[in-house]
Design a protein around this motif. Structure first.
Motif, PDB file in Angstrom:
ATOM      1  N   MET A   1     121.717   4.381   2.220  1.00 56.78           N
ATOM      2  CA  MET A   1     123.482   4.851   1.770  1.00 56.78           C
ATOM      3  C   MET A   1     123.743   3.806   0.732  1.00 56.78           C
ATOM      4  SD  MET A   1     126.815   6.520   2.576  1.00 56.78           S
ATOM      5  CE  MET A   1     126.831   6.755   4.417  1.00 56.78           C
ATOM      6  N   SER A   2     123.823   4.658  -0.699  1.00 56.54           N
ATOM      7  CA  SER A   2     124.356   3.925  -1.921  1.00 56.54           C
ATOM      8  C   SER A   2     125.318   3.257  -2.043  1.00 56.54           C
ATOM      9  CB  SER A   2     123.723   4.831  -3.585  1.00 56.54           C
ATOM     10  OG  SER A   2     124.662   6.048  -3.318  1.00 56.54           O
ATOM     11  N   THR A   3     125.630   2.546  -3.169  1.00 62.91           N
ATOM     12  CA  THR A   3     127.255   2.035  -3.358  1.00 62.91           C
ATOM     13  C   THR A   3     128.591   3.376  -4.088  1.00 62.91           C
ATOM     14  OG1 THR A   3     126.384  -0.219  -3.717  1.00 62.91           O
ATOM     15  CG2 THR A   3     128.682   0.930  -4.788  1.00 62.91           C
ATOM     16  N   LEU A   4     127.572   3.968  -4.911  1.00 60.53           N
ATOM     17  CA  LEU A   4     128.267   5.701  -5.585  1.00 60.53           C
ATOM     18  C   LEU A   4     128.606   6.218  -4.297  1.00 60.53           C
ATOM     19  CD1 LEU A   4     128.806   6.481  -8.089  1.00 60.53           C
ATOM     20  CD2 LEU A   4     126.758   7.735  -8.356  1.00 60.53           C
ATOM     21  N   TRP A   6     129.263   5.835  -1.332  1.00 63.21           N
ATOM     22  CA  TRP A   6     129.927   5.289  -0.191  1.00 63.21           C
ATOM     23  C   TRP A   6     131.135   5.282  -0.597  1.00 63.21           C
ATOM     24  CZ3 TRP A   6     130.844   4.467   4.298  1.00 63.21           C
ATOM     25  CH2 TRP A   6     131.310   3.498   4.809  1.00 63.21           C
ATOM     26  N   LEU A   7     131.437   5.405  -2.558  1.00 58.33           N
ATOM     27  CA  LEU A   7     132.873   4.977  -2.967  1.00 58.33           C
ATOM     28  C   LEU A   7     132.530   6.669  -3.174  1.00 58.33           C
ATOM     29  CD1 LEU A   7     132.140   3.000  -5.672  1.00 58.33           C
ATOM     30  CD2 LEU A   7     133.287   2.313  -3.238  1.00 58.33           C
ATOM     31  N   GLY A   8     131.795   7.145  -3.189  1.00 56.01           N
ATOM     32  CA  GLY A   8     132.276   9.242  -3.182  1.00 56.01           C
ATOM     33  C   GLY A   8     133.213   9.498  -1.761  1.00 56.01           C
ATOM     34  N   LEU A   9     132.356   8.866  -0.415  1.00 51.98           N
ATOM     35  CA  LEU A   9     133.051   9.338   0.746  1.00 51.98           C
ATOM     36  C   LEU A   9     134.726   8.987   0.855  1.00 51.98           C
ATOM     37  CD1 LEU A   9     129.678   8.540   3.207  1.00 51.98           C
ATOM     38  CD2 LEU A   9     130.700  10.978   2.425  1.00 51.98           C
ATOM     39  N   LEU A  11     136.588   8.292  -1.537  1.00 53.89           N
ATOM     40  CA  LEU A  11     136.882   8.771  -2.429  1.00 53.89           C
ATOM     41  C   LEU A  11     137.569  10.227  -1.639  1.00 53.89           C
ATOM     42  CD1 LEU A  11     138.621   9.318  -5.200  1.00 53.89           C
ATOM     43  CD2 LEU A  11     137.212  10.271  -6.081  1.00 53.89           C
ATOM     44  N   LEU A  12     136.362  10.628  -1.209  1.00 54.28           N
ATOM     45  CA  LEU A  12     137.586  12.225  -0.447  1.00 54.28           C
ATOM     46  C   LEU A  12     137.828  11.607   0.628  1.00 54.28           C
ATOM     47  CD1 LEU A  12     133.653  13.634  -0.656  1.00 54.28           C
ATOM     48  CD2 LEU A  12     135.890  14.538  -1.392  1.00 54.28           C
ATOM     49  N   ALA A  13     137.911  10.602   1.411  1.00 50.14           N
ATOM     50  CA  ALA A  13     139.093   9.826   2.369  1.00 50.14           C
ATOM     51  C   ALA A  13     140.279  10.063   2.199  1.00 50.14           C
ATOM     52  CB  ALA A  13     138.278   9.251   3.766  1.00 50.14           C
ATOM     53  N   VAL A  14     139.901   9.551   0.429  1.00 51.14           N
ATOM     54  CA  VAL A  14     142.119   8.680   0.801  1.00 51.14           C
ATOM     55  C   VAL A  14     142.083  10.442  -0.599  1.00 51.14           C
ATOM     56  CG1 VAL A  14     143.048   8.288  -2.030  1.00 51.14           C
ATOM     57  CG2 VAL A  14     141.415   6.790  -0.254  1.00 51.14           C
ATOM     58  N   ILE A  15     141.247  11.893  -0.167  1.00 50.86           N
ATOM     59  CA  ILE A  15     141.884  12.910  -1.189  1.00 50.86           C
ATOM     60  C   ILE A  15     142.400  14.115   0.278  1.00 50.86           C
ATOM     61  CG2 ILE A  15     141.293  14.982  -2.017  1.00 50.86           C
ATOM     62  CD1 ILE A  15     139.062  14.058  -3.972  1.00 50.86           C
ATOM     63  N   ALA A  16     141.841  13.520   1.390  1.00 48.51           N
ATOM     64  CA  ALA A  16     141.930  14.198   2.966  1.00 48.51           C
ATOM     65  C   ALA A  16     143.114  14.530   2.764  1.00 48.51           C
ATOM     66  CB  ALA A  16     140.864  13.973   3.744  1.00 48.51           C
ATOM     67  N   GLY A  17     143.671  12.519   3.617  1.00 50.63           N
ATOM     68  CA  GLY A  17     144.547  12.026   3.530  1.00 50.63           C
ATOM     69  C   GLY A  17     146.018  12.495   2.422  1.00 50.63           C
TER      70      GLY A  17
END
Length: 161
Positions: A1-4, A6-9, A11-17
């Motif tokens: 999995m690329s760093t970009l 991984w960072l997208g995932l 960010l999505l987890a932060v948005i979910a919270g």
């Protein structure tokens, strides 16, 4: 999995919270307006269905395997009950504890439950041992929760100052 990726995932987890306190605060107001928190819980879940149905149709997802309904273990159907529990408790507790207090304490429960789920590999999750660094991280997060909850001055005390 690329760093970009991984960072997208992340960010999505932060948005979910981040959407949780908004949902809870809005639903608390809805509960007051409708006369009881459980009516707001029902309204919230109905809106969820109304939002989700067009998405399912737009994505043209195939219908689920109805044979699975009879084969699935009973615990797989309890997610909705947990959702009702969270929404209803948020409606009742957020006005009393404040947004940061409620979310901090809810986060504490999530941390503790998540450690147990990971450690025992429950519900098909991969096992992740409860190591000393993970316990330290959880204790640090819980310490932050305590600071958030118990360091806030009550609104009346601020108004009197």
């Amino acid at each position: 999995m690329s760093t970009l990726h991984w960072l997208g995932l992340l960010l999505l987890a932060v948005i979910a919270g981040a959407v949780v306190p908004f949902q809870s605060a809005i639903n608390a107001n809805l509960g007051r307006g409708l006369g009881h928190p459980l009516w707001a819980t029902l309204a919230s879940l109905m809106v969820s269905i109304l939002v989700l149905l067009p998405v399912l149709l737009a994505l043209r997802l195939p219908l689920p395997d109805l044979g699975f309904i009879t084969k699935a273990p009973l615990w797989m159907w309890t997610g909705g009950a947990f959702g009702v529990c969270f929404i209803s408790l948020a409606l009742v507790l957020m006005p009393k504890l404040g947004a940061s207090g409620f979310i901090a304490l809810a986060l504490a429960g999530q941390i503790l439950a998540s450690l147990l789920l990971d450690h025992f590999g429950l519900f098909g999750l991969a096992e992740r041992q409860l190591t000393a660094p993970r316990m330290l991280g959880a204790l640090m997060l819980l310490g932050g929760v305590l600071l958030i909850q118990f360091s806030a001055a009550p609104a009346k005390a601020l108004a009197a100052a």
